[in-house]
Write a protein that holds these residues in place. Sequence first.
Motif, mmCIF file in Angstrom:
data_model
loop_
_atom_site.group_PDB
_atom_site.id
_atom_site.type_symbol
_atom_site.label_atom_id
_atom_site.label_comp_id
_atom_site.label_asym_id
_atom_site.label_seq_id
_atom_site.Cartn_x
_atom_site.Cartn_y
_atom_site.Cartn_z
ATOM 1 N N GLU A 499 0.843 -1.194 0.000
ATOM 2 C CA GLU A 499 0.000 0.000 0.000
ATOM 3 C C GLU A 499 0.880 1.247 0.000
ATOM 4 O O GLU A 499 1.850 1.361 0.757
ATOM 5 C CB GLU A 499 -0.914 -0.004 1.220
ATOM 6 C CG GLU A 499 -1.823 1.204 1.299
ATOM 7 C CD GLU A 499 -2.688 1.203 2.545
ATOM 8 O OE1 GLU A 499 -3.387 2.208 2.776
ATOM 9 O OE2 GLU A 499 -2.632 0.200 3.300
ATOM 10 N N GLY A 500 0.565 2.170 -0.873
ATOM 11 C CA GLY A 500 1.372 3.371 -1.022
ATOM 12 C C GLY A 500 2.562 3.205 -1.923
ATOM 13 O O GLY A 500 3.307 4.169 -2.152
ATOM 14 N N LYS A 501 2.794 2.015 -2.466
ATOM 15 C CA LYS A 501 3.896 1.753 -3.395
ATOM 16 C C LYS A 501 3.356 1.794 -4.828
ATOM 17 O O LYS A 501 2.161 1.771 -5.090
ATOM 18 C CB LYS A 501 4.535 0.393 -3.107
ATOM 19 C CG LYS A 501 4.945 0.168 -1.663
ATOM 20 C CD LYS A 501 6.029 1.102 -1.235
ATOM 21 C CE LYS A 501 6.676 0.709 0.091
ATOM 22 N NZ LYS A 501 5.870 0.061 1.067
ATOM 23 N N SER A 502 4.282 1.825 -5.764
ATOM 24 C CA SER A 502 3.887 1.847 -7.178
ATOM 25 C C SER A 502 3.391 0.474 -7.604
ATOM 26 O O SER A 502 3.689 -0.553 -6.973
ATOM 27 C CB SER A 502 5.064 2.274 -8.048
ATOM 28 O OG SER A 502 6.095 1.292 -8.016
ATOM 29 N N PHE A 503 2.635 0.461 -8.699
ATOM 30 C CA PHE A 503 2.065 -0.792 -9.180
ATOM 31 C C PHE A 503 3.159 -1.769 -9.619
ATOM 32 O O PHE A 503 3.092 -2.960 -9.302
ATOM 33 C CB PHE A 503 1.100 -0.503 -10.341
ATOM 34 C CG PHE A 503 0.509 -1.736 -10.947
ATOM 35 C CD1 PHE A 503 -0.615 -2.318 -10.405
ATOM 36 C CD2 PHE A 503 1.089 -2.329 -12.071
ATOM 37 C CE1 PHE A 503 -1.160 -3.465 -10.957
ATOM 38 C CE2 PHE A 503 0.559 -3.467 -12.626
ATOM 39 C CZ PHE A 503 -0.572 -4.042 -12.070
ATOM 40 N N THR A 504 4.151 -1.275 -10.347
ATOM 41 C CA THR A 504 5.205 -2.169 -10.823
ATOM 42 C C THR A 504 6.025 -2.721 -9.663
ATOM 43 O O THR A 504 6.471 -3.875 -9.703
ATOM 44 C CB THR A 504 6.113 -1.426 -11.809
ATOM 45 O OG1 THR A 504 6.554 -0.193 -11.203
ATOM 46 C CG2 THR A 504 5.369 -1.105 -13.093
#
Length: 1131
Positions: A499-504
Motif C-alpha cells: 500500500e502506497g507503493k507503485s504498481f510495478t
Amino acid sequence: MVDLDSEVPPLPPRYRFRDLLLGDQGWQSDDRVQVEFYMNENTFKERLKLFFIKNQRSSLRIRLFNFSLKLLSCFLYIIRVLLDDPTQGLAWSPIIWVNRSLPLWGLQPTVTWWLFFFFFSLKGNIWEQILRIPFLLEIINAVPFIITIFCPVLRNLFIPVFLNCWLAKHALENMINDLHRAIQRTQSAMFNQVLILISTLLCLIFTCICGIQHLERAGNRLTLFDSLYFCIVTFSTVGFGDVTPKIWPSKLLVVIMICVALVVLPIQFEQLAYLWMERQKSGGNYSRHRAQTEKHVVLCVSSLKIDLLMDFLNEFYAHPRLQDYYVVILCPTEMDAQVRRVLQIPMWSQRVIYLQGSALKDQDLLRAKMDDAEACFILSSRCEVDRTAADHQTILRAWAVKDFAPNCPLYVQILKPENKFHIKFADHVVCEEEFKYAMLALNCICPATSTLITLLVHTSRGQESQQSSEQWQKMYGRCSGNEVHHINLEESTFFAEYEGKSFTYASFHAHKKFGVCLIGVRKEDNKNILLNPGPRYIMSSTDICFYINITKEENSAFKKQEKHRKKHESKLSYHGTSRLPVHSIIASMGTVAIDLQDTGCRTSSGPTLALPSEGGREGRRPSIAPVLEVADSSSLQTCDLLSDQSEDETTPSDEEVSAGLEYAKGYPPYSPYIGSSPTFCHLLHEKVPFCCLRLDKGCQHNYYEDAKAYGFKNKLIIVAAETAGNGLYNFIVPLRAYYRPKKELNPIVLLLDNPPDMHFLDAICWFPMVYYMVGSIDNLDDLLRCGVTFAANMVVVDKESTMSAEEDYMADAKTIVNVQTLFRLFSSLSIITELTHPANMRFMQFRAKDCYSLALSKLEKKEREKGSNLAFMFRLPFAAGRVFSISMLDTLLYQSFVKGYMISITRLLLGLDTTPGSGFLCSMKITEEDLWIRTYARLYQKLCSSTGDIPIGVYRTESQKLTTSESQISISVEEWEDTKDTKEQISYRNNHRNSTSSDQSDHPLLRRKSMQWARRLSRRVPRHSGKTAEKINQQRMNLYRRSERQELAELVKNRMKHLGLSPAGYDEMNDHENTLSYILINPSPDTRLELNDIVYLIRPDPLAYVPNAAPSRKDSFCNTVGQDTREETQL
C-alpha cells in the motif's frame, strides 16, 4: 387551402363544457333506448347456477361438500353392515332386506338433496344429462330413500349405497379442476392421471368388497374383512381358494368386476405410461419449494449438444462454491440419446434437470422458476446455417426472460456484433465474432494468443501430465493451471504490504515473494479495470487487485522458509548468481502451500551481475536497476515512449512521402456496426478509393494486379474468409492500433469467397495497407496472387456455410482438408486455423505415421479419462497456437458467473476495449544479447525497472530431441537435398548430379535414387536394435515425403511462372516438423530463459502520462499526438 375548421361539425349540445360540469340533463327528452345485457342470467335458475357452478370459489365449496356427503354415505353403509345380523333372514331374503336402525335411516336420506341440485346444473340436452352414469347412480341411491319417507314399510329395503364411491370419485375429479382454477395454479397431467388411477382402483375394490359381502349374506355369510381378503387375492391373481363365493349372484358379480377391471385398468395404465413418457421428454417441473430453498441457474439453448453440455457442467461445477447449485436446462427440442445417457450418471442426475420448453412461453419459464433463479445463461446455436436468424432467436429469448424475471442476471452469448446492442441490458455479453477475430489478429503479432486466453479462462488445477516423462509436458501442464483471481488489497497477504507503493513495485515483489503475477487493479469508486496502469500508479488500500496464480489467495496456506528474515534500510539490486529458490506449488484439494521467499536485498559487496558493454569486452554495464517504490520519471522509458523523438519517425523519408505513407492517428470515422468500441488507430489522411482496395485488379490509380507488385517491406497477413462480416472489422483494428510501431505494420489481405458490401469497404478504406481479393483457398492461383509465398501468417476462418453438417464433427471437413493442402504446398507458412469443434484439432497437420503425434493422442485419452477439462491442450497445433475453436471460449461466459470481471479483462487483453490508463498485450523476443539475464525473475525485474512492462508468460519453441544416429541421418538427408538448386554443390557431390535437374520428367529417377540411398543408410545401422530399425523406417518415409514435396514444389513454381510471378521467394523445404511450441503462463521465478523465447507483456498505456493526451474526433487526423512506441523491449 381548405379550411379544416369549417369541415369539423359542431359538438352536440350534451357534449358542451356546461354539460360536463352540470351533467347531461337532456337525455330524458331524446329518443334513445336503454339496453340491458345478459338478461338470461337474471332468472332464478341462472342465479343459482352462477353461485353454485360458475363462481369458482363457491363451486369448489359445493363440490367439496358433495364429496364429503358421498364419503359419509359410504361410511354409514359400512357401519350398517357391521351392525347387521344376516342370520335372521331365510333363503334370498337377506339379499333383499337388511336390518337398518332408525338413526341410520334418518342420516342416509339427507344425501338425497343432491338430486335437486341436478336441476340447477342442467346444460344442453336434458336426455344427454339423464343418460349419464353419474345421474343414474344418483337416481339409484337417492330415489329409494325418498320413497321410504312416504312408505315406512320399505325402510329396511336394501339400497346399494356403496355405489356412491363412484360419485365421490367423479366429485373428486371436478373438485381438483375447480381447485386449479381457484388458486390459479396448474398441476401436472401426471398428478391428475395418477389420482384418477388410484381412485378408480379403490372404487373397484370397494365395490367388489361390498357387493360380495352383501350377496354372500345368503351363502357363506362373509364378513367385510373376508370379502377384502377375497378381493385382494383375486385381483392380485394369486387365488388361494380358501374363500370362494357359493351362490351364483356373487359369482356373477366377481365375473363382472374382473371384466370391468380388465377393461378399465389397462386404459388407465396406458394413459399413465403415455404421460410418463411425455414427462420424460418434457422434463416435468422444478418445484417452487425447491426453488425457494435451493439455488439454481437456468440454461436456455435452442438445441443441446453433448459437447456444449459437458463444457458447461465441467466449468460450472469446477468452482467449489457452486457445488450446491442445480442446473435447469430449458430447451425446445427433445433430449437426444447421448444427453440422456449423460444425465443418467449419478453425478449429474442429482444436479441437472432437463425441461423441454421455450423461453418465449411464460408457462415454461414458470416451470423453470426463472424468477427465483440465480442466473440465466442464454446460448446461441453456432451450428445454424443462418447465424443472423440464430441471433434473432437469442435476442427474443433474452427479452422474454427480462420481461418475465427482471431481477434475474442475464449471461448472453451472441454471434454477430451488429446484434449486440439489442441486448445491452444483459449483465454479461460475449460476442463470438468479436472475440474470434480479435484473437486471430493478435495471434499474428503475439504467437499463440488464442492458446494463452483459452488456458486463462479454463479452470484447472495444473495437474495435467505431471506423470509424463517429458519435461515440456510437465511445465506446460503445471503452468496451464494459472487463472485470473481478485482480492481486496487491504485483505490480501500477497499485496497488503505494498500500500502506497507503485504498481510495478508491487507486481515485481509479489512475484518474487509469492510467485503471483499482479496484472491489474480497479479503484473502489470506478468500474473500469486498469491492466498494468504503470509505475506512477500508487496502490491504495481499497483497490481490487487482479492477479494470475494457480489458485486464489483464500485457498492458500503460507509457510515461511526462514524464521529470521533480513531487514535492510535500502533496496538494492540482485548480485551474484541470484539463485532463487523454487516457489513450491502443491495443489491438493483446492489448497496451495506457498513457500515465502526471502525478500531482503543482498549487500553490494558480492559479485555484480553485469553485461559486457558495447565498446569492448573488458568494459561492463551496470547490473539490473532495482524497482523503485515510487516512480522516477527520469528512469522510466514507458512514460517517454510517445515523446521520444527519432529521426526516422519524425522526419518521413522521401519514399514515404512519395508513396503517401505518412499516417495519422485517430479514431476510425466510420464503424460498420453499432456498439463497436472506439480504438485509437493508425489511419490515412484520406480514404482510399474502393477500386484501390482490390488487390488483384488494377485501376486508374495503380496498375498492380498481385501482392508481389506492391513491393511491401513487411510480410503479409492473409485472412481467408467466406464473407466480409462486420466481425472482420475487429481483425483489422488490433493490427492498426496506435501503439503498434508504424514501420512494423503488416499489410492485410482479405481473401474472400464473396465480394464485400459497400458498408464494409467504407469502414476499412481509412486503414493503411488493407486490401481484399475475391478468391478461395481451394484455388492455387488465388493463393499465389494474394502473396501466400511471402506471407507471415495465413489465417483460415471457418466458413459459415459449412458449420452445420448432418454428421457431428463433419462441419470442419472442408476447412481441415484445405489447410492440410496449404501445409503440404507451403510448409514454411504459419497457418492459423479456426475450427468449429475442438475435437477436430487432432487432424491439423496430420501425419499418419508420426509416432510422436500418436503418443500425444494416447496422452490426450488418458487426461480425458482422468476428467481433465483441457485434454486437447497437449496437441501440438493447439499448444503452438496454430489452431483455435471459438467454442473453447464458451467457458468465458460460464466463468463470469463467479468472476464477473473476466469478460472485461479478456476484452482489454484482446484490444476490443481501450480504457484510458490501461495497458495492452504485446510480446518481445529473447535474442542472444538478452541471455545474460538468465532467469525469468531477473527479466521481471529488468522490465519493471526500465519500461514498466509486466511479463505474464513465455512462448517457447523447442526442437524434438533425436538420437545421434538419427540426427546424423537427418543431416545427411538435408545436405543431400540441398544439391538440387545450388550449382556450387554439384561439383562437391558428384554422386547426386542427376538429382539436380528440376525437370518434371526426372522425378521418377530422383525418387528411385532416393530410396536406394536410404536403403544403403539402413544397412549401416545394426539390425539387432528394434528401435533403430523403426527410426530408419521413419527416416525412409521422411525421405519419400521430401521427394514428394519436391514434386509439389515444381507444381507451385510452374503455376507461378504461368501467372507471371517470380518463384524466387518460394522455399518449399523450410518446415518445422521437428519443433514443438508451448506456453508457460506465469512460470516460476527461477525458470531459465532460452534463445528465441517470446515473452508476453502487458505494456502501460503510452498516452496515460502525456499531457493533454486524450484524443478527440476533432483532431483524430492530426499527427501531433506523439510518435510510435517500440514493439521490442531493448534489454
